[in-house]
Each structure stands twice: as C-alpha cells, then as structure tokens.
Design a protein around this motif. Sequence first.
Motif, mmCIF file in Angstrom:
data_model
loop_
_atom_site.group_PDB
_atom_site.id
_atom_site.type_symbol
_atom_site.label_atom_id
_atom_site.label_comp_id
_atom_site.label_asym_id
_atom_site.label_seq_id
_atom_site.Cartn_x
_atom_site.Cartn_y
_atom_site.Cartn_z
ATOM 1 N N GLY A 164 6.420 5.452 4.796
ATOM 2 C CA GLY A 164 6.032 5.391 3.394
ATOM 3 C C GLY A 164 4.631 4.887 3.150
ATOM 4 N N GLY A 165 3.890 4.599 4.220
ATOM 5 C CA GLY A 165 2.534 4.100 4.071
ATOM 6 C C GLY A 165 1.511 5.152 4.442
ATOM 7 N N VAL A 166 1.033 5.084 5.682
ATOM 8 C CA VAL A 166 -0.016 6.006 6.127
ATOM 9 C C VAL A 166 0.526 7.414 6.354
ATOM 10 C CG1 VAL A 166 -1.752 6.441 7.910
ATOM 11 C CG2 VAL A 166 -1.349 4.106 7.098
ATOM 12 N N GLY A 167 1.803 7.552 6.711
ATOM 13 C CA GLY A 167 2.372 8.873 6.988
ATOM 14 C C GLY A 167 2.173 9.882 5.868
ATOM 15 N N PRO A 168 2.542 9.569 4.628
ATOM 16 C CA PRO A 168 2.316 10.524 3.537
ATOM 17 C C PRO A 168 0.843 10.863 3.342
ATOM 18 C CG PRO A 168 3.877 8.827 2.870
ATOM 19 C CD PRO A 168 3.315 8.386 4.174
ATOM 20 N N LEU A 200 0.866 -1.172 0.000
ATOM 21 C CA LEU A 200 0.000 0.000 0.000
ATOM 22 C C LEU A 200 0.912 1.233 0.000
ATOM 23 C CD1 LEU A 200 -2.607 -1.264 2.608
ATOM 24 C CD2 LEU A 200 -3.126 -0.635 0.239
ATOM 25 N N ASP A 201 1.154 1.747 -1.168
ATOM 26 C CA ASP A 201 2.136 2.809 -1.371
ATOM 27 C C ASP A 201 1.530 4.168 -1.019
ATOM 28 O OD1 ASP A 201 3.953 4.673 -2.296
ATOM 29 O OD2 ASP A 201 4.415 3.590 -4.141
ATOM 30 N N GLY A 202 1.852 4.659 0.170
ATOM 31 C CA GLY A 202 1.300 5.925 0.616
ATOM 32 C C GLY A 202 1.802 7.115 -0.172
ATOM 33 N N GLU A 203 3.035 7.060 -0.638
ATOM 34 C CA GLU A 203 3.576 8.170 -1.429
ATOM 35 C C GLU A 203 2.796 8.327 -2.730
ATOM 36 O OE1 GLU A 203 5.667 10.301 -0.469
ATOM 37 O OE2 GLU A 203 6.892 9.420 1.110
ATOM 38 N N LEU A 234 -6.215 5.417 1.725
ATOM 39 C CA LEU A 234 -5.151 4.589 1.152
ATOM 40 C C LEU A 234 -5.705 3.244 0.696
ATOM 41 C CD1 LEU A 234 -2.160 4.075 0.546
ATOM 42 C CD2 LEU A 234 -1.864 3.427 2.953
ATOM 43 N N MET A 235 -6.585 2.656 1.492
ATOM 44 C CA MET A 235 -7.176 1.381 1.086
ATOM 45 C C MET A 235 -8.133 1.551 -0.084
ATOM 46 S SD MET A 235 -7.784 -0.670 4.698
ATOM 47 C CE MET A 235 -8.376 0.729 5.679
ATOM 48 N N LEU A 236 -8.986 2.561 -0.014
ATOM 49 C CA LEU A 236 -9.966 2.757 -1.079
ATOM 50 C C LEU A 236 -9.300 3.028 -2.420
ATOM 51 C CD1 LEU A 236 -12.659 4.906 0.779
ATOM 52 C CD2 LEU A 236 -12.651 2.431 0.367
ATOM 53 N N ARG A 237 -8.180 3.748 -2.393
ATOM 54 C CA ARG A 237 -7.483 4.058 -3.648
ATOM 55 C C ARG A 237 -6.746 2.850 -4.216
ATOM 56 N NH1 ARG A 237 -6.833 9.511 -5.215
ATOM 57 N NH2 ARG A 237 -8.117 10.862 -3.875
ATOM 58 N N ASN A 238 -6.668 1.791 -3.446
ATOM 59 C CA ASN A 238 -6.131 0.526 -3.955
ATOM 60 C C ASN A 238 -7.235 -0.508 -4.153
ATOM 61 O OD1 ASN A 238 -2.936 0.454 -4.010
ATOM 62 N ND2 ASN A 238 -3.543 1.750 -2.277
ATOM 63 N N SER A 263 -2.309 -9.964 2.410
ATOM 64 C CA SER A 263 -2.506 -9.721 0.973
ATOM 65 C C SER A 263 -2.018 -8.333 0.589
ATOM 66 C CB SER A 263 -3.980 -9.887 0.602
ATOM 67 O OG SER A 263 -4.787 -8.976 1.337
ATOM 68 N N TRP A 264 -2.218 -7.365 1.502
ATOM 69 C CA TRP A 264 -1.747 -5.995 1.343
ATOM 70 C C TRP A 264 -1.115 -5.555 2.654
ATOM 71 C CZ3 TRP A 264 -2.169 -2.944 -3.080
ATOM 72 C CH2 TRP A 264 -3.035 -3.395 -4.078
ATOM 73 N N ILE A 265 -0.075 -4.735 2.563
ATOM 74 C CA ILE A 265 0.553 -4.222 3.776
ATOM 75 C C ILE A 265 1.103 -2.826 3.504
ATOM 76 C CG2 ILE A 265 2.876 -5.167 3.334
ATOM 77 C CD1 ILE A 265 2.894 -5.949 6.361
ATOM 78 N N SER A 266 0.976 -1.947 4.485
ATOM 79 C CA SER A 266 1.524 -0.605 4.314
ATOM 80 C C SER A 266 2.920 -0.554 4.917
ATOM 81 C CB SER A 266 0.627 0.439 4.983
ATOM 82 O OG SER A 266 0.703 0.352 6.391
ATOM 83 N N PRO A 267 3.896 -0.011 4.207
ATOM 84 C CA PRO A 267 5.236 0.134 4.778
ATOM 85 C C PRO A 267 5.241 1.216 5.844
ATOM 86 C CG PRO A 267 5.127 1.248 2.673
ATOM 87 C CD PRO A 267 3.805 0.555 2.848
ATOM 88 N N ASN A 268 6.248 1.185 6.679
ATOM 89 C CA ASN A 268 6.396 2.222 7.706
ATOM 90 C C ASN A 268 7.879 2.508 7.885
ATOM 91 O OD1 ASN A 268 6.156 3.967 9.841
ATOM 92 N ND2 ASN A 268 4.892 2.614 11.102
#
Length: 295
Positions: free
Chosen positions: A270-274, A6-9, A152-156, A263-268
């Motif tokens: 680079g995920g939710v922060g941006p 899950l690419d927050g950037e 972030l989830m909805l946009r993916n 199945s999906w994971i946000s980096p930290n």
Amino acid sequence: MTAQILDGEKAATEVKSELVERIAALKRRGITPGLATVLVGEDPPSHAYVRMKHRDAAALGLASVERQLPAETSQEELDAVIDELNANPEVHGILVQIPLPKHLDEQAVLERIDPAKDADGLHPVNLGRLVLNVNGPIDTPLPCTPVGAIELMLRNDIDLKGKHVVVLGRGITVGRALGLLLTRRAINATVTLTHTGTVDLPSHLRQADVVISAVGVPHLVKAADLKPGAVVLDVGVSREINEETGKPKLLGDIDPAAAEVASWISPNPGGVGPMTRAMLMSNVVAAAERQNPPR
C-alpha cells in the motif's frame, strides 16, 4: 510519536488522474497508448503483479498485450516474442516480468527490448542516460520504483533538499537508481548507499533523515535504529507462510514498531507498490507521446 502514513494508493490515484488528459489527447489523434507484458513461468507473485498492471492499464483506457509463456520457453523463443513486440506499432511500452526462470539470461532479455519501448526504465541505454543526467520523465523512461518512491514523498510535501538519505540495497532496480535520482540538482539530497558489505548499519541509519529499504529481509530496520522523526519507506518484499492459513504473508523490511519513532512511514503493501505501477503507466503514456509527436 506515531508516524503519518505515506499513502501510496492515494498518491497513485493522483498520478493516474493527471495522465487522463494526456491519454485523451493521444486518442484524439487516433493513438491509444499500449502496454505489453511478457511473463514466463508460473510464479504466483509475478502473475499477481502482471494482473495488477493490466488492471491499471484498463482503468486508464490503455491497450494491453499479454504474452504468457511456459517455464520451459527457450531463450530463442523469448527473443522472438520481444522482437515481435518491438516491431508492433501499437505497443509503446514493453515490460518483461522479473524474475525469469534460471535458464534464461535476464540481462540479455532486458537489452533486447527497444530502448524507446522500455516501460521499466531498466534498459542499459536508459540507465546510462540517467547516469549522465540527460533524461527525464518525458525524454526517456525512469526506473519505476525509485521514481515512485521519490514522487510519494514529494506529493506529501516532504522536502528532500539537503537531507541525508540512507538507502539499503544496491540493486539496480531500486537502490543504485535511487542514489542517482536523489542526487540530481532538482532534489539535491545526500545519499549513503548501504549493502551487505556495510559495517555497522545501525550507525548509518541513526544519522538518516530518510531511510529507504529495498533488501527483502523481514523487519531488518528496527525502531531503535532510527533517528526520531525520520521518514521511512519500505520497499522490501519477502514472504513467509502463515502457519494457521497455510497461505503466504507479505513482509516488509521495516519493523512495525518503527512507526512509533518515524515522522512518516510507508505501509507495505500500500505504499511504494501502487506508485511503481502508476509510474509504469506514466512511462507508457510518455513513450506513446515520444513515438507519435504532433505534426
């Protein structure tokens, strides 16, 4: 299984690009959306966060006002700064960087901000409207991190309708607000909000379609705790000193091995922060629109 990222950037860039025309429309009427930040003390992470927020504002063409105050600033002095920003018509959104030094009353400071200029969506008036389900991204500001995580989830293309979401952490900044946002009819998820009093946390996690952790405990959530195919968002922030470099290292709540189960994971990072910062920009633009309706 290796989780998709899950690419927050990337998602944040999309959000900000969608703000460009709204900002241009305001500027055509002589209005430049303005963000003001108030930073008290010398906490390095807080200084880094504020720099990033003003960098984002500058990139979008927003006006910036920075108030950096010494750690010994009194409550009365801080109140005076907030009052000044409340009265400034060129400031549409105000953010006081938390945490504040211990001698200052954080809640009183948040309450002193004009609710119409509450860039973080954390004023009691705005949180109350969220509880009553009478607000939205245009009507009043929403808390930046929770709405950023959902966006972030909805946009993916992750469909949250009917999904069981387990949230770790009951803080108002993330956890409680997430429960309110996720259970709105537009999303219709079922939420379990866990905390320090929760018994047998792994049993809750193994039932979750989505796990969102915001507690600040390094690698709390293990791969073995997850249901295969779960969506996992890491919102936790903690730091430890790298013994080789002597510099602090950022750690999240999710064990890296969880990527082999999710199945999906946000980096930290680079995920939710941006996304948090992108939603802050959105709140400021929406505030400028509310405060300057077309005639």
